[in-house]
Enzyme design. Structure first.
Site, short mmCIF file in Angstrom:
data_model
loop_
_atom_site.label_atom_id
_atom_site.label_comp_id
_atom_site.label_asym_id
_atom_site.label_seq_id
_atom_site.Cartn_x
_atom_site.Cartn_y
_atom_site.Cartn_z
CB ALA A 234 -28.03 -33.65 -50.19
CE LYS A 235 -28.89 -32.03 -42.35
NZ LYS A 235 -29.54 -30.98 -41.61
NE ARG A 236 -32.05 -35.17 -51.81
CZ ARG A 236 -31.45 -34.06 -52.20
NH1 ARG A 236 -31.51 -32.97 -51.46
NH2 ARG A 236 -30.78 -34.02 -53.34
CG ASP A 237 -27.85 -38.25 -49.65
OD1 ASP A 237 -28.82 -38.74 -50.27
OD2 ASP A 237 -27.05 -37.45 -50.17
#
Ligand code: GLU
Length: 291
Positions: A234-237
């Site tokens: 995910a983007k937050r990774d």
């Protein structure tokens, strides 16, 4: 015409896992002499600006596509025609269930777990009138089977659940399963390459295609990208989009090619000897850049 397609939802930027799937869709189409169509699945979850950034990222990797970019939001006439045809054949019914009611309903005697229990399937006209006062109805397919079998190039023969799938939501928006099947058929798509999170949707979609009188496409469900903890990337990774990685000096195409065991500096060069059955079958674990 025979074609493959890439069909992103414009809900945010594409991460390397999505870009890898796009490269595979391109390679599968081009290596089999197919066109590659670009369709934006924008009936739901639209973030302003995301579509253009997605297209720019795909082009920056060297991917191209045939014909104009098509948006599902502009294809209501095809979706409505399919609904009208199904309705005319008595294959639709109104459903008033909330998600909660479905979860709490006892499952039908022979229904597979998780399948719609059929609560609204046989309401009388009077019951429907009554319930229409409570909330707008969704439209469900009156399915004549409980499972369906598809062939997938990487997964082989896959049999999965078919239930009375929602084709139009209560808020009037055409459901993903209907739009995908109708658009693929109308656009001449006969090869569907996408993440294997959608493998369980394939039997439902292939069944719906069959009900609509269309041959299901060839499916190629490719492994997803995961973060080091094993969750879907995910983007937050961290830096996972093309722009974020490029900023750190990472060549995203090379990174993806490496993960697939492909050599070549451009997608066109990777076509030489490309065989999708030789890509790694396990999920791609993406480690933060530089580690
Ligand atoms: N738009 C869907 C997604 O981005 C993919 C639909 C499909 O490939 O069938 O998850």
């Amino acid at each position: 015409m025979s074609a493959g397609r890439f069909a992103p939802s414009p809900s945010g930027d594409l991460h390397v896992g999505n870009l890898r799937t796009a490269l595979l869709a391109w390679l599968c189409a081009r290596s089999s002499g197919r066109d590659l169509l670009m369709r934006i699945d924008d009936l739901d979850r639209v973030r302003p600006g995301a579509e253009q950034r997605q297209l720019d990222d795909l082009a920056a990797l060297g991917l191209d596509w045939d014909g104009p970019v098509v948006r599902q939001s502009q294809r209501a006439r095809y979706h409505d025609a399919a609904l009208a045809s199904l309705g005319g054949r008595g294959l639709l019914y109104e459903c008033f269930c909330t998600r909660r009611e479905i979860q709490e309903a006892p499952s039908a005697p022979h229904a597979p777990p998780g399948a719609y229990p059929g609560t609204c399937r046989d309401l009388t006209a009077a019951e429907r009138d009554e319930r229409r006062r409570e909330r707008p109805a969704a439209l469900r397919l009156r399915a004549d089977v409980t499972e369906f079998t598809v062939e997938d190039v990487l997964h082989g023969t896959v049999t999965g659940v078919v239930d009375d799938v929602v084709l139009r939501r209560g808020d009037g928006v055409v459901a993903y399963n209907l739009a995908t099947v109708v658009d693929d058929a109308q656009q001449g798509v006969d090869q569907v390459v996408r993440g294997d999170d959608l493998l369980s949707s394939a039997p439902r979609q292939a069944h719906l295609a069959t009900v609509l009188g269309v041959a299901p496409p060839t499916y190629v469900h490719v492994p997803l990208a995961l973060n080091p903890a094993g969750a879907r990337l995910a983007k937050r990774d961290g830096p996972v989009t093309r722009a974020e990685l490029a900023e750190r000096g990472v060549d995203v195409l090379a990174m993806i090619a490496d993960s697939l065991g492909l050599s070549g500096a451009t997608p066109a060069e990777m076509l030489r000897g490309f065989d999708v059955t030789r890509i790694p079958r396990e999920p791609w674990v993406v480690r933060p850049a530089g580690t």
